[in-house]
Design an enzyme around this catalytic site. Structure first.
Site, mmCIF file in Angstrom:
data_model
loop_
_atom_site.group_PDB
_atom_site.id
_atom_site.type_symbol
_atom_site.label_atom_id
_atom_site.label_comp_id
_atom_site.label_asym_id
_atom_site.label_seq_id
_atom_site.Cartn_x
_atom_site.Cartn_y
_atom_site.Cartn_z
ATOM 1 N N SER A 32 0.834 -1.198 0.000
ATOM 2 C CA SER A 32 0.000 0.000 0.000
ATOM 3 C C SER A 32 0.868 1.247 0.000
ATOM 4 O O SER A 32 1.861 1.320 0.734
ATOM 5 C CB SER A 32 -0.905 0.025 1.232
ATOM 6 O OG SER A 32 -1.578 1.267 1.350
ATOM 7 N N TYR B 106 -3.289 -0.745 10.058
ATOM 8 C CA TYR B 106 -3.189 -1.101 8.635
ATOM 9 C C TYR B 106 -1.866 -0.622 8.052
ATOM 10 O O TYR B 106 -1.147 -1.383 7.399
ATOM 11 C CB TYR B 106 -4.352 -0.480 7.864
ATOM 12 C CG TYR B 106 -4.248 -0.673 6.367
ATOM 13 C CD1 TYR B 106 -4.557 -1.891 5.780
ATOM 14 C CD2 TYR B 106 -3.825 0.372 5.539
ATOM 15 C CE1 TYR B 106 -4.449 -2.075 4.401
ATOM 16 C CE2 TYR B 106 -3.714 0.194 4.172
ATOM 17 C CZ TYR B 106 -4.022 -1.025 3.610
ATOM 18 O OH TYR B 106 -3.910 -1.204 2.250
#
Length: 240
Positions: free
Chosen positions: A140, A153
């Site tokens: 990400s 996350y």
């Protein structure tokens, strides 16, 4: 020459599965809960002339992953391309430190980081025996910015980046790389698609990044035999 794609039935995973099938790889579409979506991906690949099968696995459980890898090997052949795409998040405002509990950190670490480790170790023998074994981790762009759907996350995806580089050394000459998608409209944005598209089109290229854009980056890593230990950000320049 089998390609195994975790989370391969939906969104980015579906696009990657289809792209690898177009390269001529038999594709193992691995899913956890999305059985119908995985089968739809398999059907799309086979209708286009490719070869694919769906396999269920809990990628957070080592025994489940090893059993699935054995099933894939028996049905489609040794795994020479592994794409660790399965993942998830918890939407927690970054400023809400109390809501980011140990339980959430541990759950996301297992899902976003340890799952990749399980898959690599389950397929390591096949990857090492291949002429050009290749692993691509889907991370990400939030790792670079430090901004994402939650602190746990971002941290779990940062750990995946560390794992990518460690495995590039540990598995060599097997190649291990990662792609960092930015904002991509997938089912995570269900009900908020318009909001997401407004944010996505603020990228300097002036358009949103698609699942096909991410799949193209994965294909580049799979076919470029001199690249390992690298990260490619796929976000239209949004993080520049």
């Amino acid at each position: 020459m089998t390609a195994l794609v975790t989370g391969g039935g939906t969104g980015i995973g579906r696009a990657i599965s289809q792209a690898l099938a177009r390269l001529g790889h038999p594709v193992a579409v691995v899913y956890s809960r999305s059985a119908d979506d995985a089968q739809a991906t398999v059907d799309a690949i086979t209708t286009a002339g490719g070869e694919a099968r769906a396999f269920r696995a809990d990628v957070t459980d080592e025994a489940s992953v090893r059993a699935t890898a054995a099933d894939v090997r028996a049905a489609l052949g040794p795994v020479t391309v592994l794409v660790n795409n399965a993942g998830g998040t918890e939407h927690i405002p970054l400023t809400d430190l109390d809501a980011a509990t140990d339980e959430i950190f541990e759950r996301l670490f297992r899902l976003n980081t340890l799952s990749a480790w399980h898959c690599v170790t389950a397929c390591a023998e096949d990857l090492r025996a291949a002429d050009d074994g290749c692993v691509v981790n889907v991370g990400s762009a939030s790792v670079d910015s430090g901004r994402g759907s939650s602190v746990p996350y971002v941290v779990s995806k940062a750990a995946l980046s560390g794992l990518t580089r460690a495995l590039a050394n540990a598995l060599a000459p097997v190649r291990v790389n990662e792609v960092w998608p930015g904002l991509v409209i997938t089912r995570w944005w269900a009900g908020k698609e318009e909001q997401g598209r407004k944010l996505a089109t603020s990228a300097i290229v002036g358009r949103e990044t698609t699942v096909e854009d991410v799949a193209a980056a994965v294909v580049g890593f799979v076919t470029s035999r001199a690249i390992t230990g690298q990260t490619l950000t796929v976000d239209g320049g949004a993080t520049l």
